[in-house]
Design an enzyme around this catalytic site. Structure first.
Site, short mmCIF file in Angstrom:
data_model
loop_
_atom_site.label_atom_id
_atom_site.label_comp_id
_atom_site.label_asym_id
_atom_site.label_seq_id
_atom_site.Cartn_x
_atom_site.Cartn_y
_atom_site.Cartn_z
CG ASP A 13 -1.60 1.26 1.50
OD1 ASP A 13 -2.26 1.74 0.56
OD2 ASP A 13 -1.52 1.79 2.63
CG ASP A 15 -1.71 7.64 0.37
OD1 ASP A 15 -0.78 8.45 0.25
OD2 ASP A 15 -2.56 7.44 -0.52
CD GLU A 22 -4.15 9.66 3.72
OE1 GLU A 22 -4.45 10.81 3.34
OE2 GLU A 22 -4.47 8.64 3.09
CE LYS A 58 -11.84 10.85 -9.31
NZ LYS A 58 -10.40 10.53 -9.27
CD GLU A 59 -13.57 7.72 -5.01
OE1 GLU A 59 -12.65 8.52 -4.74
OE2 GLU A 59 -13.54 6.95 -5.98
NE ARG A 60 -10.47 10.65 2.32
CZ ARG A 60 -9.28 10.17 1.91
NH1 ARG A 60 -8.30 11.01 1.60
NH2 ARG A 60 -9.06 8.89 1.83
CB ALA A 88 -6.75 22.05 -7.84
CG ASN A 132 -1.29 11.66 -5.43
OD1 ASN A 132 -1.08 12.68 -6.08
ND2 ASN A 132 -2.45 11.40 -4.88
#
Ligand code: XBP
Ligand code: MG
Length: 258
Positions: A13, A15, A22, A58-60, A88, A132
């Site tokens: 994984d 993050d 985070e 985007k979901e967040r 952005a 990222n």
């Protein structure tokens, strides 16, 4: 030891696992994007901890709108607007990574090098956007490190993000390996559920936002991967006679649990 099940690949994984991105990475990038878009939203440390239950940026954002600013749901271009806002955010995150302020977690660079020497395949299975992952690898291990990974599964490549197993299924499929030949390393409950649902033996290294989550089902729960000069602390799970996670320990985990 059953050599048939010898460890073939480690699925990382990103993050919270490779780096603690985070609180001082993604959160700040979200807030910078909100400012750029003229929004008076501020995701403070506590609120962001709650919002992390929803994987994917985007979901967040959509979840935040639904729960905190529902009037925005009336926008008929909401989906596109969120995509723009999130773009952005990704740019701010990339610039933040370029500053090199977010280091890899203890033992990560060492383990990656050791696995490469042992010819164990490296893969990434993450919810985060591909840009990222590239930015983090570049800023910590150097540009060439991107090629060390046989497969990078990231972001919207699968429709359902963690805790759904889709990203792990996708990565295993690309690797052409069975879950029994691999180990997943995760830091969160959502990540663990995702990896377990894909039948992967999963090692947890807790991160700042996840240490009190439920890691039932993990082969072991550790403070971090540890180093010879700074051993990990075992929090839960099986005991292995190791003080830092190395190839031999992961190989043992893979053969015991398969
Ligand atoms: C990570 C995430 C990601 C990042 C933000 O979860 O949930 O959404 O917070 O990335 P995991 P994006 O470590 O379980 O993969 O904004 O690029 O989606
Ligand atoms: Mg994570």
């Amino acid at each position: 030891m059953n050599t048939r099940n010898k460890l073939q690949a480690v699925l990382f994984d990103v993050d919270g696992t490779l780096a603690d991105t985070e609180q001082d990475g993604h959160r700040l990038a979200f807030n910078a994007a909100f400012q750029e878009f003229g929004l008076n939203w501020n995701w403070d440390i506590d609120l962001y901890g709650k919002l992390l239950q929803i994987t994917g940026g985007k979901e967040r954002i959509l979840h935040y709108i639904e729960n905190y600013v529902p009037a925005l749901l009336d926008r008929n271009d909401l989906k596109e607007w969120i995509i723009g806002l999130h773009k952005a955010k990704t740019m701010y995150f990339e610039s933040l990574m370029e500053t090199g302020r977010i280091p890899l977690r203890p033992g990560v660079a060492r383990l990656i090098q050791e696995l490469r020497q042992e010819k164990v395949k490296l893969a990434i299975a993450t919810t985060t956007t591909m840009e990222n992952v590239i930015a983090l690898l570049k800023s910590t291990l150097g540009e060439e490190s991107i090629d060390w990974f046989d497969v990078i599964g990231a972001g919207d490549i699968v429709p359902k993000k963690k805790p759904a197993p889709d990203i792990y299924h996708w990565v295993l499929n690309q690797l052409k390996l069975t879950p029994q030949q691999c180990i997943a390393i995760e830091d969160s409950e959502n990540g663990l559920r995702s990896a377990l649902a894909a039948n992967l033996t999963t090692l947890i290294t807790v991160s700042s936002y996840t240490r009190s989550q439920d890691f039932n089902g993990a082969v072991a729960v550790l403070s971090d991967l540890g180093e010879s000069f700074k051993p990990f602390t075992k929090i839960d799970g099986m005991t292995f006679n190791n003080q830092w996670v190395d190839y031999q320990m992961l190989n043992k985990m893979a053969s015991i649990t398969s």
